[in-house]
Design a protein around this motif. Structure first.
Motif, short mmCIF file in Angstrom:
data_model
loop_
_atom_site.label_atom_id
_atom_site.label_comp_id
_atom_site.label_asym_id
_atom_site.label_seq_id
_atom_site.Cartn_x
_atom_site.Cartn_y
_atom_site.Cartn_z
N HIS A 5 0.85 -1.20 0.00
CA HIS A 5 0.00 0.00 0.00
C HIS A 5 0.88 1.24 0.00
O HIS A 5 1.45 1.61 1.02
CB HIS A 5 -0.90 -0.01 1.24
N HIS A 7 1.09 5.26 -1.89
CA HIS A 7 0.50 6.28 -2.77
C HIS A 7 1.62 6.88 -3.63
O HIS A 7 1.90 8.07 -3.56
CB HIS A 7 -0.22 7.34 -1.94
N GLU A 91 -8.31 2.58 -2.27
CA GLU A 91 -8.84 2.15 -1.01
C GLU A 91 -10.25 2.69 -0.83
O GLU A 91 -10.54 3.85 -1.18
CB GLU A 91 -7.94 2.59 0.15
N HIS A 150 -6.38 -2.34 5.76
CA HIS A 150 -5.12 -1.64 5.52
C HIS A 150 -4.73 -0.76 6.70
O HIS A 150 -5.60 -0.19 7.36
CB HIS A 150 -5.25 -0.86 4.20
N ASP A 199 2.01 2.79 3.39
CA ASP A 199 1.04 3.88 3.25
C ASP A 199 1.76 5.19 2.93
O ASP A 199 1.27 6.27 3.21
CB ASP A 199 0.16 4.06 4.49
NI NI Z 1 -3.61 4.87 1.94
#
Ligand code: NI
Length: 256
Positions: A5, A7, A91, A150, A199
């Motif tokens: 995960h 971005h 997500e 997550h 994340d």
């Molecule tokens: Ni995220």
């Protein structure tokens, strides 16, 4: 190591994205799942994946933006979930902490996106914040869709609801924070349901806390989770990597 995960399409990486990826590969990261949390972000994520086989992507509408959910966006997502480089919906979920979109719209967008994931045979990456009961209820109503909880930081009821349905639980750099109190959740998740993530650019692990996060730092997450579970880090990395390959169906793209 797989960062499940990240971005990576975020503008935060615009100045030096290729350097960020180079550091990831050098640190032993083999694959990164790039989150496409809006139609725009999904387009950018797919463009990155088109240039790098070690990247896969997701597509969906984040609960913050649930007010943008519409029949047109649903049609877009239905089609995009069949793209070979889109390995999950997400997500998606519920965020009652920020409440950037009204809760009824968040629930409707979440339920409909979960159903689209099921139609496409894809898992769903779930964002849950201060909404444990409603997230568990929505997931429980569509048990055929595999979920990835997550950056898990929820309560024991959500964790158990997820584990009963054989969902996956992903831990982020939060496990390294001084105020982390959920080692119990790290221990309670069976080894074959456990995933690692950054994340990034958010939630940089100690000793990078407060700075921009990046996929190379999934190493710190792996080390802390291994410590908590009393496992050699290599064993933890092998198990979580196999889990990621299984839930996201990464085998084909990883061997290419
Ligand atoms: Ni995220």
């Amino acid at each position: 190591m797989i960062d499940t995960h990240c971005h990576l399409a975020d503008p935060a990486y615009e100045p030096d994205r290729s350097e960020v990826l180079r550091r990831a590969w050098e640190a032993g990261v083999e694959h990164v799942v790039v989150i496409g949390e809006s139609p725009d972000a999904s387009d950018r994520a797919l463009a990155l994946a088109g240039a790098e086989p070690r990247l896969s992507t997701t597509a969906g509408v984040h609960p913050h933006d649930a007010r943008t959910w519409s029949p047109q966006v649903a049609a877009w997502l239905r089609e995009r979930l069949h793209h070979p480089r889109v390995v999950a919906a997400g997500e998606i979920g519920l965020d009652y902490h920020y409440d950037h979109s009204p809760r009824d719209l968040q629930r409707a967008a979440f339920e409909q996106q979960l159903a689209l994931a099921g139609d496409a045979g894809r898992p769903a990456v779930i964002h849950a914040r201060e909404a444990d009961d409603d997230v568990a209820a929505v997931l429980g109503a569509q048990p055929q869709v595999t979920a990835i909880l997550h950056s898990f930081s929820g309560g024991p009821a959500l964790l158990r609801a997820g584990l009963v349905l054989r969902h996956y639980v992903s831990f982020s750099g939060m496990v390294t924070f001084k105020n982390w109190r959920l080692d119990r959740a790290v221990l309670e998740t069976p080894l074959d349901r456990l995933l690692l993530e950054t994340d990034a650019p958010y939630l940089a692990p100690v000793p990078h806390r407060g700075k921009r996060n990046e996929p190379a730092f999934v190493r710190q997450v792996a080390e802390q989770v291994a410590l908590v579970r009393g496992l050699p880090v290599d064993e933890l990395i092998a198990a979580t990597g196999a889990n990621a390959a299984r839930v996201f169906g990464l085998k084909a793209s990883m061997s290419s």
